[in-house]
Design a protein around this motif. Sequence first.
Motif, PDB file in Angstrom:
ATOM      1  N   GLU A 235      -9.859  -6.942   6.257  1.00 56.08           N
ATOM      2  CA  GLU A 235     -11.135  -6.218   6.389  1.00 56.08           C
ATOM      3  C   GLU A 235     -12.318  -7.172   6.285  1.00 56.08           C
ATOM      4  OE1 GLU A 235     -11.586  -3.006   3.639  1.00 56.08           O
ATOM      5  OE2 GLU A 235      -9.610  -2.163   4.071  1.00 56.08           O
TER       6      GLU A 235
ATOM      7  N   CYS B  38     -12.403  -9.877   9.194  1.00 55.18           N
ATOM      8  CA  CYS B  38     -12.483  -9.438  10.595  1.00 55.18           C
ATOM      9  C   CYS B  38     -13.598  -8.446  10.900  1.00 55.18           C
ATOM     10  CB  CYS B  38     -11.147  -8.829  11.021  1.00 55.18           C
ATOM     11  SG  CYS B  38      -9.774  -9.989  10.977  1.00 55.18           S
ATOM     12  N   THR B  39     -14.174  -7.796   9.900  1.00 54.50           N
ATOM     13  CA  THR B  39     -15.207  -6.800  10.204  1.00 54.50           C
ATOM     14  C   THR B  39     -16.606  -7.286   9.839  1.00 54.50           C
ATOM     15  OG1 THR B  39     -15.103  -5.640   8.072  1.00 54.50           O
ATOM     16  CG2 THR B  39     -13.552  -4.937   9.787  1.00 54.50           C
ATOM     17  N   ARG B  40     -16.718  -8.463   9.237  1.00 53.36           N
ATOM     18  CA  ARG B  40     -18.034  -9.012   8.929  1.00 53.36           C
ATOM     19  C   ARG B  40     -18.496  -9.924  10.065  1.00 53.36           C
ATOM     20  NH1 ARG B  40     -16.028  -5.430   5.482  1.00 53.36           N
ATOM     21  NH2 ARG B  40     -16.449  -5.860   3.271  1.00 53.36           N
TER      22      ARG B  40
ATOM     23  N   LYS C 272     -15.574 -11.578  19.341  1.00 55.24           N
ATOM     24  CA  LYS C 272     -15.078 -10.211  19.427  1.00 55.24           C
ATOM     25  C   LYS C 272     -15.222  -9.653  20.840  1.00 55.24           C
ATOM     26  CE  LYS C 272     -15.645  -9.435  14.523  1.00 55.24           C
ATOM     27  NZ  LYS C 272     -16.281  -8.691  13.407  1.00 55.24           N
TER      28      LYS C 272
ATOM     29  N   CYS D 163      -9.297  -4.192  13.133  1.00 59.75           N
ATOM     30  CA  CYS D 163     -10.505  -4.582  12.413  1.00 59.75           C
ATOM     31  C   CYS D 163     -11.431  -5.424  13.287  1.00 59.75           C
ATOM     32  CB  CYS D 163     -10.142  -5.353  11.145  1.00 59.75           C
ATOM     33  SG  CYS D 163      -9.618  -4.302   9.774  1.00 59.75           S
TER      34      CYS D 163
ATOM     35  N   PRO E  15     -12.926  -1.215  14.533  1.00 61.32           N
ATOM     36  CA  PRO E  15     -12.903  -1.004  13.081  1.00 61.32           C
ATOM     37  C   PRO E  15     -13.025   0.459  12.676  1.00 61.32           C
ATOM     38  CG  PRO E  15     -14.968  -2.012  13.777  1.00 61.32           C
ATOM     39  CD  PRO E  15     -14.045  -2.072  14.946  1.00 61.32           C
ATOM     40  N   GLN E  16     -13.714   1.266  13.487  1.00 55.09           N
ATOM     41  CA  GLN E  16     -13.863   2.677  13.120  1.00 55.09           C
ATOM     42  C   GLN E  16     -12.507   3.387  13.102  1.00 55.09           C
ATOM     43  OE1 GLN E  16     -15.082   1.231  15.829  1.00 55.09           O
ATOM     44  NE2 GLN E  16     -14.520   2.412  17.652  1.00 55.09           N
TER      45      GLN E  16
ATOM     46  N   ARG F  33     -19.218   0.180   4.179  1.00 52.73           N
ATOM     47  CA  ARG F  33     -19.561   0.530   5.558  1.00 52.73           C
ATOM     48  C   ARG F  33     -20.757   1.479   5.670  1.00 52.73           C
ATOM     49  NH1 ARG F  33     -17.645  -3.542   7.696  1.00 52.73           N
ATOM     50  NH2 ARG F  33     -18.001  -2.606   9.751  1.00 52.73           N
TER      51      ARG F  33
END
Length: 315
Positions: free
Chosen positions: A108, A111-113, A202, A236, A240-241, A271
């Motif tokens: 998380e 990969c999501t930042r 991405k 992610c 990510p959602q 989030r």
Amino acid sequence: MGDISHDFEAVTKAFSGFGVDEISLISTLGKWHHEERKSFRKGAPQFFTEDDRLFERWNDGHIAQLQIEFLRFKNAMVLWTMHPWERDARLLKEALTKGPESYRLLIEVACTRSSEELFGARRAYHSLFDHSMEEDVAYHINGPERKLFVALVSSYRYEGQRVNDATAKSEAKTLGAAIKNANKKKPIEDEEVVRILATRSKLHLKAIFRHYKEMCGKNIDEDLEADLILKDTVQCLCIPQTYFSKVLDASVEASADENAKEALTRVIVTRADVDMKEINEEHLSRYGYTLSDMLEDRANGNFKDFLHALVARGG
């Protein structure tokens, strides 16, 4: 008896679920006399066990669980007020000490930042723990996922708009071949798979995954059911959602362990200012009810109210 029965129901509900209903406990327990408390203990075997000396004692396991529930609101407030870099650094450090069941948190964060956010988390990690994030990940993780995880937390991805479509198509073929030959070599151990997932922007990855679907007839995450680490990584990075809506729903399942339950606080707090609206929409589409409905059904007290407020920030 009607009033006391209603009180018993209220207290049982206040002690159940995520968090505790502080107001209900204060207004109800504060007025109970000895006989009412005794009746409640006798009528609540889920909380109390009759001792061999014939008194009703708290179940030790439930005391431990209640301690966790009373702390949920405090933990949520502390996480929310932390600088995001410190928050990510502390969350990742805790995940490493807990073991493999918590490693998805590493995915998380990595990969999501954004690149700047992940770089900031690495700086915070240095400051807090006098180690680099990369060296601690390499030290604590010994399985085939080590190279991927070290590469992910070390990443500083390009975030511009340029995508080389020919390269994306070629790398889609590379991923397809690795997944097809998984019985000979696990994709997570393939250096090219690690390179692509850990270094490409991405937008470039989305182009790769679009080509992958054209070539293989399926979304790449559908072909990764046998490798949940890669599946979580792909989701992610690009959807990510979808990932977060599934984690949130799993957090409130009856079979969820404490590690899964902690995701309810973590995901909503981290989030709320990012993509909560999209996560909520995905959750409604996937499960048929909103995150607010889920909280209303499963959470209690100040903890519930605070998470409601964070979910509402997403509109």
